[in-house]
Write a protein that holds these residues in place. Structure first.
Motif, PDB file in Angstrom:
ATOM      1  N   LYS A 240       0.834  -1.197   0.000  1.00 48.91           N
ATOM      2  CA  LYS A 240       0.000   0.000   0.000  1.00 48.91           C
ATOM      3  C   LYS A 240       0.878   1.261   0.000  1.00 48.91           C
ATOM      4  CE  LYS A 240      -3.604   2.396   2.620  1.00 48.91           C
ATOM      5  NZ  LYS A 240      -4.439   2.396   3.861  1.00 48.91           N
ATOM      6  N   ALA A 241       1.921   1.249   0.848  1.00 52.84           N
ATOM      7  CA  ALA A 241       2.845   2.395   0.909  1.00 52.84           C
ATOM      8  C   ALA A 241       3.606   2.551  -0.401  1.00 52.84           C
ATOM      9  CB  ALA A 241       3.812   2.220   2.067  1.00 52.84           C
ATOM     10  N   LEU A 242       3.997   1.421  -1.018  1.00 56.23           N
ATOM     11  CA  LEU A 242       4.740   1.474  -2.276  1.00 56.23           C
ATOM     12  C   LEU A 242       3.865   1.960  -3.418  1.00 56.23           C
ATOM     13  CD1 LEU A 242       6.911  -1.782  -2.068  1.00 56.23           C
ATOM     14  CD2 LEU A 242       7.683   0.582  -1.889  1.00 56.23           C
ATOM     15  N   ARG A 243       2.583   1.618  -3.386  1.00 54.70           N
ATOM     16  CA  ARG A 243       1.661   2.098  -4.434  1.00 54.70           C
ATOM     17  C   ARG A 243       1.516   3.616  -4.338  1.00 54.70           C
ATOM     18  NH1 ARG A 243      -1.936  -2.962  -4.228  1.00 54.70           N
ATOM     19  NH2 ARG A 243      -1.332  -4.030  -6.156  1.00 54.70           N
ATOM     20  N   GLU A 244       1.402   4.122  -3.120  1.00 55.71           N
ATOM     21  CA  GLU A 244       1.315   5.575  -2.934  1.00 55.71           C
ATOM     22  C   GLU A 244       2.589   6.254  -3.428  1.00 55.71           C
ATOM     23  OE1 GLU A 244       0.564   6.137   1.193  1.00 55.71           O
ATOM     24  OE2 GLU A 244      -1.518   5.413   1.095  1.00 55.71           O
ATOM     25  N   PHE A 245       3.731   5.630  -3.138  1.00 52.58           N
ATOM     26  CA  PHE A 245       5.023   6.194  -3.566  1.00 52.58           C
ATOM     27  C   PHE A 245       5.144   6.181  -5.088  1.00 52.58           C
ATOM     28  CE2 PHE A 245       9.421   5.481  -4.874  1.00 52.58           C
ATOM     29  CZ  PHE A 245      10.059   6.583  -4.304  1.00 52.58           C
ATOM     30  N   THR A 246       4.832   5.045  -5.705  1.00 51.80           N
ATOM     31  CA  THR A 246       4.979   4.943  -7.160  1.00 51.80           C
ATOM     32  C   THR A 246       3.966   5.816  -7.894  1.00 51.80           C
ATOM     33  OG1 THR A 246       3.587   2.947  -7.143  1.00 51.80           O
ATOM     34  CG2 THR A 246       5.981   2.628  -7.121  1.00 51.80           C
ATOM     35  N   ASP A 247       2.738   5.923  -7.368  1.00 55.08           N
ATOM     36  CA  ASP A 247       1.730   6.776  -8.010  1.00 55.08           C
ATOM     37  C   ASP A 247       2.199   8.227  -8.064  1.00 55.08           C
ATOM     38  OD1 ASP A 247       0.066   4.674  -8.455  1.00 55.08           O
ATOM     39  OD2 ASP A 247      -1.216   5.033  -6.704  1.00 55.08           O
ATOM     40  N   GLU A 248       2.925   8.650  -7.017  1.00 51.13           N
ATOM     41  CA  GLU A 248       3.372  10.034  -6.956  1.00 51.13           C
ATOM     42  C   GLU A 248       4.670  10.275  -7.704  1.00 51.13           C
ATOM     43  OE1 GLU A 248       4.348  13.550  -3.645  1.00 51.13           O
ATOM     44  OE2 GLU A 248       3.714  11.531  -2.997  1.00 51.13           O
ATOM     45  N   PHE A 249       5.614   9.330  -7.582  1.00 51.69           N
ATOM     46  CA  PHE A 249       6.961   9.586  -8.109  1.00 51.69           C
ATOM     47  C   PHE A 249       7.326   8.760  -9.343  1.00 51.69           C
ATOM     48  CE2 PHE A 249       7.278  10.585  -3.522  1.00 51.69           C
ATOM     49  CZ  PHE A 249       7.587  11.927  -3.635  1.00 51.69           C
ATOM     50  N   VAL A 250       6.892   7.515  -9.417  1.00 48.39           N
ATOM     51  CA  VAL A 250       7.261   6.660 -10.560  1.00 48.39           C
ATOM     52  C   VAL A 250       6.029   5.907 -11.077  1.00 48.39           C
ATOM     53  CG1 VAL A 250       9.739   6.316 -10.185  1.00 48.39           C
ATOM     54  CG2 VAL A 250       8.143   5.025  -8.796  1.00 48.39           C
ATOM     55  N   PRO A 251       5.055   6.629 -11.639  1.00 52.50           N
ATOM     56  CA  PRO A 251       3.801   5.994 -12.061  1.00 52.50           C
ATOM     57  C   PRO A 251       3.975   4.922 -13.128  1.00 52.50           C
ATOM     58  CG  PRO A 251       3.978   8.261 -12.892  1.00 52.50           C
ATOM     59  CD  PRO A 251       5.079   8.084 -11.902  1.00 52.50           C
ATOM     60  N   GLU A 252       5.073   4.989 -13.879  1.00 51.13           N
ATOM     61  CA  GLU A 252       5.260   4.009 -14.955  1.00 51.13           C
ATOM     62  C   GLU A 252       5.474   2.582 -14.464  1.00 51.13           C
ATOM     63  OE1 GLU A 252       9.163   6.456 -14.983  1.00 51.13           O
ATOM     64  OE2 GLU A 252       7.137   6.642 -14.191  1.00 51.13           O
ATOM     65  N   ILE A 253       5.765   2.400 -13.173  1.00 54.04           N
ATOM     66  CA  ILE A 253       5.943   1.033 -12.669  1.00 54.04           C
ATOM     67  C   ILE A 253       4.850   0.654 -11.667  1.00 54.04           C
ATOM     68  CG2 ILE A 253       8.448   1.046 -13.034  1.00 54.04           C
ATOM     69  CD1 ILE A 253       8.807   1.476 -10.045  1.00 54.04           C
ATOM     70  N   SER A 254       3.855   1.502 -11.487  1.00 51.15           N
ATOM     71  CA  SER A 254       2.774   1.210 -10.527  1.00 51.15           C
ATOM     72  C   SER A 254       2.037  -0.072 -10.874  1.00 51.15           C
ATOM     73  CB  SER A 254       1.782   2.375 -10.466  1.00 51.15           C
ATOM     74  OG  SER A 254       2.352   3.489  -9.841  1.00 51.15           O
ATOM     75  N   ASP A 255       1.779  -0.273 -12.186  1.00 52.19           N
ATOM     76  CA  ASP A 255       1.011  -1.448 -12.598  1.00 52.19           C
ATOM     77  C   ASP A 255       1.807  -2.747 -12.501  1.00 52.19           C
ATOM     78  OD1 ASP A 255       2.752  -0.694 -14.604  1.00 52.19           O
ATOM     79  OD2 ASP A 255       1.421  -1.327 -16.235  1.00 52.19           O
ATOM     80  N   LYS A 256       3.108  -2.660 -12.198  1.00 54.36           N
ATOM     81  CA  LYS A 256       3.936  -3.862 -12.060  1.00 54.36           C
ATOM     82  C   LYS A 256       3.950  -4.407 -10.640  1.00 54.36           C
ATOM     83  CE  LYS A 256       6.936  -2.429 -15.871  1.00 54.36           C
ATOM     84  NZ  LYS A 256       8.305  -2.073 -16.301  1.00 54.36           N
ATOM     85  N   LEU A 257       3.392  -3.633  -9.700  1.00 57.11           N
ATOM     86  CA  LEU A 257       3.344  -4.084  -8.313  1.00 57.11           C
ATOM     87  C   LEU A 257       2.295  -5.170  -8.138  1.00 57.11           C
ATOM     88  CD1 LEU A 257       3.604  -0.677  -6.425  1.00 57.11           C
ATOM     89  CD2 LEU A 257       5.198  -2.583  -6.169  1.00 57.11           C
ATOM     90  N   GLU A 258       2.686  -6.274  -7.492  1.00 57.86           N
ATOM     91  CA  GLU A 258       1.763  -7.379  -7.221  1.00 57.86           C
ATOM     92  C   GLU A 258       1.934  -7.829  -5.780  1.00 57.86           C
ATOM     93  OE1 GLU A 258       2.143 -10.709  -9.803  1.00 57.86           O
ATOM     94  OE2 GLU A 258       1.717  -9.571 -11.638  1.00 57.86           O
ATOM     95  N   LEU A 259       0.823  -8.134  -5.117  1.00 60.67           N
ATOM     96  CA  LEU A 259       0.870  -8.663  -3.764  1.00 60.67           C
ATOM     97  C   LEU A 259       1.048 -10.174  -3.830  1.00 60.67           C
ATOM     98  CD1 LEU A 259       0.556  -8.272  -0.681  1.00 60.67           C
ATOM     99  CD2 LEU A 259      -1.915  -8.640  -1.018  1.00 60.67           C
ATOM    100  N   TYR A 260       2.074 -10.668  -3.161  1.00 63.74           N
ATOM    101  CA  TYR A 260       2.312 -12.120  -3.124  1.00 63.74           C
ATOM    102  C   TYR A 260       1.563 -12.713  -1.939  1.00 63.74           C
ATOM    103  CZ  TYR A 260       4.658 -16.607  -2.623  1.00 63.74           C
ATOM    104  OH  TYR A 260       4.924 -17.950  -2.494  1.00 63.74           O
ATOM    105  N   THR A 261       0.709 -13.689  -2.204  1.00 68.32           N
ATOM    106  CA  THR A 261      -0.119 -14.291  -1.150  1.00 68.32           C
ATOM    107  C   THR A 261       0.063 -15.800  -1.073  1.00 68.32           C
ATOM    108  OG1 THR A 261      -1.973 -14.433  -2.708  1.00 68.32           O
ATOM    109  CG2 THR A 261      -1.863 -12.473  -1.278  1.00 68.32           C
ATOM    110  N   GLY A 262       1.131 -16.330  -1.639  1.00 66.61           N
ATOM    111  CA  GLY A 262       1.353 -17.773  -1.634  1.00 66.61           C
ATOM    112  C   GLY A 262       1.592 -18.328  -0.238  1.00 66.61           C
ATOM    113  N   ASP A 263       1.400 -19.652  -0.106  1.00 63.70           N
ATOM    114  CA  ASP A 263       1.614 -20.321   1.188  1.00 63.70           C
ATOM    115  C   ASP A 263       3.095 -20.420   1.519  1.00 63.70           C
ATOM    116  OD1 ASP A 263      -1.110 -20.698   1.457  1.00 63.70           O
ATOM    117  OD2 ASP A 263      -1.075 -22.606   0.380  1.00 63.70           O
ATOM    118  N   VAL A 264       3.928 -20.564   0.486  1.00 62.30           N
ATOM    119  CA  VAL A 264       5.371 -20.658   0.694  1.00 62.30           C
ATOM    120  C   VAL A 264       5.953 -19.244   0.773  1.00 62.30           C
ATOM    121  CG1 VAL A 264       7.550 -21.525  -0.288  1.00 62.30           C
ATOM    122  CG2 VAL A 264       5.419 -22.813  -0.593  1.00 62.30           C
TER     123      VAL A 264
END
Length: 489
Positions: A240-264
């Protein structure tokens, strides 16, 4: 080629791994208790001036005074020609600073080992496309932007934002950037520098005026312009914090952020944990059967290449050449993975052919071309060693993860059981001459006790006859191999 950034966040530690085609290339670790300070700006006080070293020690509020060399008290010269640089002669440190003086400085190297942080008065503030240089009046362009037309376009846009406040360096990531994006970056940096100037007036000496962002946002900012396919984060709060940071400063990589929810755990899924463990080993196996031996000292790092089990297919010279070529790729990866810096000496297997030497040199240059850290290869010496340097700003992964061995105290080797047995017998003789005792009890490690009662039992028997007193050996499981005590009874 698939390239991913893996970000693992816990309350005490943040780890970022760069994985390319399944291979771990870089690992960055930052612990909350020991956050790096490179890039931070401080209002310090000159605590000591050393004319003999052309340096001064600056108190910036840390445990150790920081180091400022006279050569780091200079105007901006990053993009100035060699002819212009000559006019910036290093003056005597006594003419530049005085004891007790307040000074605005920036950290360029974290404290390493016993050394304090290294400082500069040449302040720089980076953003995604630009680097702001307070007090400078020129615009520089990254050498990696090759197009002359693009260089001129970028320079003409940024030049309109230069004034008495400062100048700029245009980063590689700015290639193809739009006018308004560059203008936004310039406005943001100028506003940031104005805040630093305000804090300088309001805050007391030995306080921080500007702090670099944490590891994760800093890495994202620095990777702008590189080909990253996906950025996986295993923390909901962090993403969430990284999305806020990228939206403001580096929007070109915002859509590359993914939340990892795997068991491992995310680092286990990419086998990163095992790779980190292997990066602490001295020996690095090559696929051909050869291997590297990497030794890190305080002054330099040495890398030795051996053919090992690799026997080749044609002749010895060809075997040696192929091993050295394979080693260049492994060395480039290990330098990035272990974050090794400073002076690096590489002992390639001796080659007779000058052509082979030249091709090995070119192979190492090519392998290092993808390294984001500045490297400089000086070529082969008369002794056949390859000399190179790699810019060092932070601790190596070994120094971050490991401490001094309590058994060998950093020596890297232990005395043999036979050596300790001899020391024990000498100590008994010395104590017997100095003091009057009826008998002796020797407390030693299990391995030494076994030797004294076995292979060295004849030596113990001879000592008993020599001193005319009883000697008993007692095994102490908690003792290290070199540890022993001689007790008089």
């Amino acid at each position: 080629m698939n390239t991913e950034l893996i970000i693992n966040v816990t309350p005490t530690e943040t780890r970022v791994a760069l994985v390319e085609a399944g291979n771990l290339l870089e690992v960055h670790i930052e612990r909350e208790a020991k956050r790096g300070i490179v890039g931070n700006i401080y209002k310090g006080k000159v605590s000591r001036v050393l004319p003999g070293m052309q340096a001064a020690f600056i108190d910036i509020g840390l445990d150790k005074a920081a180091f400022l060399h006279a050569s780091d008290i200079v105007p901006h010269t990053e993009c100035v020609s060699e002819k212009e640089k000559k006019q910036f002669q290093v003056r005597d440190i006594s003419e530049l600073v005085r004891q007790g003086q307040d000074l605005v400085v920036q950290v360029v190297k974290d404290p390493l080992g016993t050394k304090g942080a290294r400082l500069t008065t040449d302040i720089t503030l980076p953003s995604r496309y630009l680097v702001f240089m307070p007090g400078a009046s020129h615009v520089g362009v990254s050498q990696r932007i090759e197009s002359a037309i693009e260089r001129e376009r970028l320079k003409s846009i940024v030049a309109t934002h230069c004034d008495d406040l400062g100048g700029y360096i245009i980063r590689t990531a700015a290639e193809g950037a739009l006018d308004h994006e560059l203008s936004q970056d310039a406005a943001f940096l100028r506003q940031l520098w104005n805040k630093v100037l305000e804090r300088r007036l309001k805050r007391p000496t030995k306080s921080m005026l500007y702090g670099e962002p944490g590891l994760a946002p800093r890495i994202l900012r620095d990777f702008v312009g590189t080909e990253i396919d996906v950025i996986r984060v295993d923390s909901r709060i962090a993403i969430k914090a990284l999305r806020e940071f990228t939206d403001e400063f580096v929007p070109e990589i915002s859509d590359k952020l993914e939340l990892y929810t795997g068991d491992v755990p995310v680092f286990d899924m990419y086998d990163t944990e095992n790779e980190i463990q292997r990066s602490l080993d001295r020996k690095v196996e090559l696929k051909s059967g050869g291997y590297l031996i990497i030794d890190q000292t305080e002054a330099m790092t040495t890398i030795d290449i051996n053919t090992g089990a690799f026997v080749g297919r044609r002749n010895l010279e060809e075997t040696i050449f192929n091993t050295n070529i394979e080693a260049t790729r492994a060395i480039a990866r290990q330098l990035r993975l272990r974050n090794l810096g400073g002076i690096i000496i590489i002992d390639f297997i001796d080659m007779i052919s000058d052509d082979h030497r030249h091709r090995v040199f070119q192979s190492l240059e090519l392998a290092l071309s993808k390294d984001r850290v500045k490297t400089n290869i000086n070529g082969f010496t008369r002794l056949g060693l390859m000399e190179m340097t790699r810019k060092r700003t932070r601790e190596s992964i070994e120094h971050v993860l490991c401490g001094q061995c309590p058994t060998c105290f950093g020596r890297g080797s232990l005395k043999t059981v036979e050596t300790v047995c001899c020391e024990v017998l000498r100590e008994i003789t010395r104590v017997n001459r100095a003091y009057d005792a009826d008998k002796f009890i020797v407390y030693v490690s299990p391995s030494v006790a076994e030797a004294l009662e076995g292979d060295e039992s004849h030596a113990v028997a001879e000592l008993k006859v020599f001193i005319g007193k009883e000697v008993k050996v007692h095994s102490e499981p908690l003792y290290t191999q070199e540890q022993f005590d001689v007790v008089m009874m």
